[in-house]
Design a protein around this motif. Structure first.
Motif, short mmCIF file in Angstrom:
data_model
loop_
_atom_site.label_atom_id
_atom_site.label_comp_id
_atom_site.label_asym_id
_atom_site.label_seq_id
_atom_site.Cartn_x
_atom_site.Cartn_y
_atom_site.Cartn_z
N ASP A 56 0.84 -1.20 0.00
CA ASP A 56 0.00 0.00 0.00
C ASP A 56 0.87 1.25 0.00
OD1 ASP A 56 -2.08 1.77 0.18
OD2 ASP A 56 -2.37 1.50 2.33
N THR A 57 0.63 2.16 -0.96
CA THR A 57 1.42 3.39 -1.08
C THR A 57 0.56 4.65 -0.95
OG1 THR A 57 1.18 3.38 -3.50
CG2 THR A 57 3.12 2.28 -2.58
N SER A 58 -0.68 4.50 -0.47
CA SER A 58 -1.57 5.66 -0.42
C SER A 58 -1.01 6.78 0.46
CB SER A 58 -2.95 5.23 0.10
OG SER A 58 -2.84 4.60 1.37
N GLU A 59 -0.47 6.42 1.61
CA GLU A 59 0.09 7.44 2.51
C GLU A 59 1.35 8.05 1.91
OE1 GLU A 59 1.93 7.73 7.03
OE2 GLU A 59 0.58 6.09 6.52
N THR A 60 2.19 7.21 1.37
CA THR A 60 3.43 7.72 0.75
C THR A 60 3.13 8.58 -0.46
OG1 THR A 60 4.52 5.68 1.47
CG2 THR A 60 5.68 7.04 -0.12
N MET A 61 2.11 8.20 -1.22
CA MET A 61 1.74 8.99 -2.39
C MET A 61 1.28 10.39 -1.99
SD MET A 61 1.71 8.78 -5.68
CE MET A 61 1.66 7.02 -6.03
N ALA A 62 0.54 10.48 -0.88
CA ALA A 62 0.10 11.78 -0.39
C ALA A 62 1.31 12.62 0.02
CB ALA A 62 -0.85 11.61 0.80
N GLN A 63 2.28 11.99 0.66
CA GLN A 63 3.49 12.69 1.06
C GLN A 63 4.29 13.13 -0.17
OE1 GLN A 63 5.53 10.01 3.66
NE2 GLN A 63 4.02 10.16 5.29
N LEU A 64 4.27 12.30 -1.20
CA LEU A 64 4.97 12.66 -2.43
C LEU A 64 4.36 13.91 -3.06
CD1 LEU A 64 7.01 12.06 -4.70
CD2 LEU A 64 5.28 10.58 -5.74
N ALA B 141 14.05 19.89 -1.05
CA ALA B 141 12.73 19.43 -1.48
C ALA B 141 12.84 18.37 -2.57
CB ALA B 141 11.91 20.61 -1.98
N ASP B 142 13.77 18.56 -3.50
CA ASP B 142 13.97 17.58 -4.56
C ASP B 142 14.46 16.25 -4.00
OD1 ASP B 142 13.15 19.32 -6.51
OD2 ASP B 142 15.17 19.90 -7.14
N ALA B 143 15.34 16.31 -3.00
CA ALA B 143 15.85 15.08 -2.38
C ALA B 143 14.71 14.34 -1.69
CB ALA B 143 16.95 15.41 -1.39
N LYS B 144 13.81 15.08 -1.06
CA LYS B 144 12.66 14.45 -0.39
C LYS B 144 11.75 13.78 -1.40
CE LYS B 144 10.44 13.69 3.45
NZ LYS B 144 11.05 12.91 4.54
N VAL B 145 11.50 14.45 -2.50
CA VAL B 145 10.67 13.87 -3.55
C VAL B 145 11.31 12.60 -4.11
CG1 VAL B 145 9.84 14.22 -5.92
CG2 VAL B 145 9.55 16.03 -4.21
N GLU B 146 12.61 12.65 -4.31
CA GLU B 146 13.34 11.47 -4.83
C GLU B 146 13.25 10.30 -3.84
OE1 GLU B 146 17.84 10.28 -6.36
OE2 GLU B 146 17.31 12.38 -5.97
N GLU B 147 13.37 10.61 -2.56
CA GLU B 147 13.28 9.56 -1.53
C GLU B 147 11.90 8.92 -1.52
OE1 GLU B 147 13.37 9.18 3.36
OE2 GLU B 147 14.01 11.04 2.39
N LEU B 148 10.87 9.74 -1.58
CA LEU B 148 9.50 9.22 -1.56
C LEU B 148 9.20 8.40 -2.82
CD1 LEU B 148 7.72 12.41 -0.18
CD2 LEU B 148 7.92 10.22 1.00
N GLN B 149 9.71 8.86 -3.95
CA GLN B 149 9.49 8.12 -5.19
C GLN B 149 10.17 6.76 -5.12
OE1 GLN B 149 7.53 9.22 -8.00
NE2 GLN B 149 7.74 7.00 -8.20
N ALA B 150 11.35 6.71 -4.49
CA ALA B 150 12.05 5.43 -4.34
C ALA B 150 11.24 4.48 -3.47
CB ALA B 150 13.43 5.67 -3.73
N VAL B 151 10.60 5.01 -2.42
CA VAL B 151 9.76 4.17 -1.56
C VAL B 151 8.59 3.59 -2.37
CG1 VAL B 151 8.20 4.17 0.42
CG2 VAL B 151 10.39 5.37 0.56
N ILE B 152 7.99 4.42 -3.19
CA ILE B 152 6.86 3.97 -4.02
C ILE B 152 7.33 2.91 -5.01
CG2 ILE B 152 5.22 4.70 -5.79
CD1 ILE B 152 4.96 7.35 -4.29
N ASP B 153 8.48 3.14 -5.62
CA ASP B 153 9.01 2.16 -6.57
C ASP B 153 9.29 0.82 -5.88
OD1 ASP B 153 8.86 4.09 -8.51
OD2 ASP B 153 10.99 4.63 -8.40
N ASP B 154 9.84 0.89 -4.66
CA ASP B 154 10.15 -0.34 -3.93
C ASP B 154 8.90 -1.04 -3.41
OD1 ASP B 154 12.85 -0.07 -4.32
OD2 ASP B 154 13.21 1.01 -2.45
N SER B 155 7.76 -0.38 -3.48
CA SER B 155 6.52 -0.98 -3.01
C SER B 155 5.93 -1.95 -4.04
CB SER B 155 5.49 0.11 -2.68
OG SER B 155 5.95 0.92 -1.61
N THR B 156 6.47 -1.93 -5.24
CA THR B 156 6.11 -2.91 -6.26
C THR B 156 7.22 -3.94 -6.30
OG1 THR B 156 4.89 -1.27 -7.56
CG2 THR B 156 5.57 -3.28 -8.69
#
Length: 205
Positions: free
Chosen positions: A82-90, A173-188
């Protein structure tokens, strides 16, 4: 909301990858009464490599795609977290990055304005200095022009410092976005190999 730290959790599925037959294989024909004509039996050993497919992040599993016994290919999705929470943070992070870029543009405009003010103040001081030398202006006016020049110079330095701070905010801010995107990618979670699913050690939910 704080992003969960990367941790290794229980494997989602276990895949067995068939290997080559190893060791000596002795061929022996069964008794005719046990096997039909043209059918032979073999003795030997088949080795397999067990691959545990796990996730690097903690989260709620929403789907396990293959069933036990299914064949999976390299790159095939085997589980989803589930990435709903992470997606909101992204989305929040992306908005923050956009705002930081707008702030940089605003600060840079301020720098341009302060540079013009500094140039004007410098020209005013030079004109006043020439008038004072000819006796057409007072030292008091000259002191005022000098003070204006110093104030304009200080304002320009402050504006440039604000630009540097805004640019640093963009990088953060860009580093935070990159980190969150990596979490979403790793969720698959995908299979790294081709093989047969032996166990499903985690179920959805």
């Amino acid at each position: 909301m704080k992003i969960p730290r990367y941790v290794v959790i229980a494997a989602a599925v276990v895949v067995l990858v068939g290997g080559a037959a190893a060791g000596y294989v002795a061929w022996k024909q069964y008794e005719a009464s046990q096997l039909p004509a043209g059918i032979v039996g073999i003795n030997g050993r088949v080795e397999a490599t067990q691959v545990d497919i796990a996730t690097k992040i903690a989260g709620r599993v929403i789907e396990i795609v293959p069933h036990e016994g299914d064949i999976v290919s390299p790159g095939e999705v085997v589980a989803l977290i589930d990435t709903s929470e992470t997606m909101a943070q992204l989305h929040e992070g992306q908005a923050a990055a956009a705002l930081a870029r707008q702030t940089v543009a605003t600060r840079q405009a301020s720098v341009a304005s302060d540079e013009a003010q500094l140039q004007f103040a410098n020209e005013e001081m030079q004109r006043t200095a020439a008038l004072v030398a000819k006796g057409w202006s007072t030292h008091e006016v000259y002191d005022q022009r000098t003070q204006q020049l110093n104030s304009a110079d200080a304002a320009l330095k402050a504006a440039k410092s604000q630009v540097d701070e805004a640019q640093a905010s963009v990088k953060t801010a860009d580093a935070k976005v990159e980190e969150l995107q990596a979490v979403i990618d790793d969720s698959t979670i995908k299979s790294p190999v081709r093989g047969r699913v032996q166990y499903r050690l985690v179920e959805p939910g």
